[in-house]
Design a protein around this motif. Sequence first.
Motif, PDB file in Angstrom:
ATOM      1  N   VAL A   1       0.862  -1.181   0.000  1.00  0.00           N
ATOM      2  CA  VAL A   1       0.000   0.000   0.000  1.00  0.00           C
ATOM      3  C   VAL A   1       0.897   1.229   0.000  1.00  0.00           C
ATOM      4  O   VAL A   1       1.729   1.390   0.877  1.00  0.00           O
ATOM      5  N   GLN A   2       0.729   2.083  -1.005  1.00  0.00           N
ATOM      6  CA  GLN A   2       1.493   3.321  -1.091  1.00  0.00           C
ATOM      7  C   GLN A   2       0.536   4.493  -0.967  1.00  0.00           C
ATOM      8  O   GLN A   2      -0.201   4.794  -1.900  1.00  0.00           O
TER       9      GLN A   2
ATOM     10  N   ARG B   1     -14.519   3.042  -1.958  1.00  0.00           N
ATOM     11  CA  ARG B   1     -13.428   2.801  -2.898  1.00  0.00           C
ATOM     12  C   ARG B   1     -12.056   3.292  -2.445  1.00  0.00           C
ATOM     13  O   ARG B   1     -11.050   2.906  -3.015  1.00  0.00           O
ATOM     14  N   THR B   2     -12.024   4.161  -1.432  1.00  0.00           N
ATOM     15  CA  THR B   2     -10.731   4.703  -0.997  1.00  0.00           C
ATOM     16  C   THR B   2     -10.540   4.477   0.498  1.00  0.00           C
ATOM     17  O   THR B   2     -11.509   4.354   1.255  1.00  0.00           O
TER      18      THR B   2
ATOM     19  N   ASP C   1      -4.237   9.086   1.374  1.00  0.00           N
ATOM     20  CA  ASP C   1      -5.339   8.307   0.841  1.00  0.00           C
ATOM     21  C   ASP C   1      -4.802   7.269  -0.142  1.00  0.00           C
ATOM     22  O   ASP C   1      -3.654   7.356  -0.593  1.00  0.00           O
ATOM     23  N   PHE C   2      -5.638   6.298  -0.455  1.00  0.00           N
ATOM     24  CA  PHE C   2      -5.236   5.202  -1.329  1.00  0.00           C
ATOM     25  C   PHE C   2      -6.490   4.606  -1.942  1.00  0.00           C
ATOM     26  O   PHE C   2      -7.402   4.195  -1.223  1.00  0.00           O
TER      27      PHE C   2
ATOM     28  N   ALA D   1      -5.848   0.391  -7.598  1.00  0.00           N
ATOM     29  CA  ALA D   1      -4.509  -0.196  -7.473  1.00  0.00           C
ATOM     30  C   ALA D   1      -4.524  -1.714  -7.656  1.00  0.00           C
ATOM     31  O   ALA D   1      -3.472  -2.335  -7.730  1.00  0.00           O
ATOM     32  N   GLY D   2      -5.706  -2.303  -7.731  1.00  0.00           N
ATOM     33  CA  GLY D   2      -5.811  -3.742  -7.968  1.00  0.00           C
ATOM     34  C   GLY D   2      -5.721  -4.602  -6.718  1.00  0.00           C
ATOM     35  O   GLY D   2      -5.627  -5.821  -6.811  1.00  0.00           O
ATOM     36  N   HIS D   3      -5.765  -3.992  -5.540  1.00  0.00           N
ATOM     37  CA  HIS D   3      -5.722  -4.774  -4.301  1.00  0.00           C
ATOM     38  C   HIS D   3      -6.997  -5.573  -4.101  1.00  0.00           C
ATOM     39  O   HIS D   3      -6.980  -6.636  -3.491  1.00  0.00           O
ATOM     40  N   VAL D   4      -8.097  -5.030  -4.577  1.00  0.00           N
ATOM     41  CA  VAL D   4      -9.388  -5.697  -4.477  1.00  0.00           C
ATOM     42  C   VAL D   4     -10.032  -5.636  -5.860  1.00  0.00           C
ATOM     43  O   VAL D   4     -10.242  -4.563  -6.406  1.00  0.00           O
ATOM     44  N   ASP D   5     -10.304  -6.805  -6.414  1.00  0.00           N
ATOM     45  CA  ASP D   5     -10.986  -6.850  -7.708  1.00  0.00           C
ATOM     46  C   ASP D   5     -12.392  -7.406  -7.504  1.00  0.00           C
ATOM     47  O   ASP D   5     -12.806  -7.670  -6.372  1.00  0.00           O
ATOM     48  N   SER D   6     -13.119  -7.580  -8.570  1.00  0.00           N
ATOM     49  CA  SER D   6     -14.508  -8.020  -8.454  1.00  0.00           C
ATOM     50  C   SER D   6     -14.630  -9.387  -7.798  1.00  0.00           C
ATOM     51  O   SER D   6     -15.596  -9.665  -7.096  1.00  0.00           O
TER      52      SER D   6
END
Length: 79
Positions: A19-20, A66-67, A26-27, A32-37
């Motif tokens: 996580v950057q 989402r953030t 915020d992130f 960023a693709g950490h959580v997809d469908s």
Amino acid sequence: MSESVSNKIINLLEKRGPVQLGADKDFCYMDAGHVDSVSFIHFIIELEEVFNVTFDPEETSSEEFRTLKELTALINRKL
């Protein structure tokens, strides 16, 4: 932003990748693709278990979910 809530969310996200945080602390983990469908439901369940809260479908489909910053605020309101 509540540091303990935020840190717990970051710990869950870091299981999926680094996580950057931006300059605004915020992130956007969805972008960023950490959580997809596919993993989204699992992430919701993890959050509900860690924080002992329940999310409505309207909440999980909102931009607020989402953030990191907005999700932290949402969870803080539920605690």
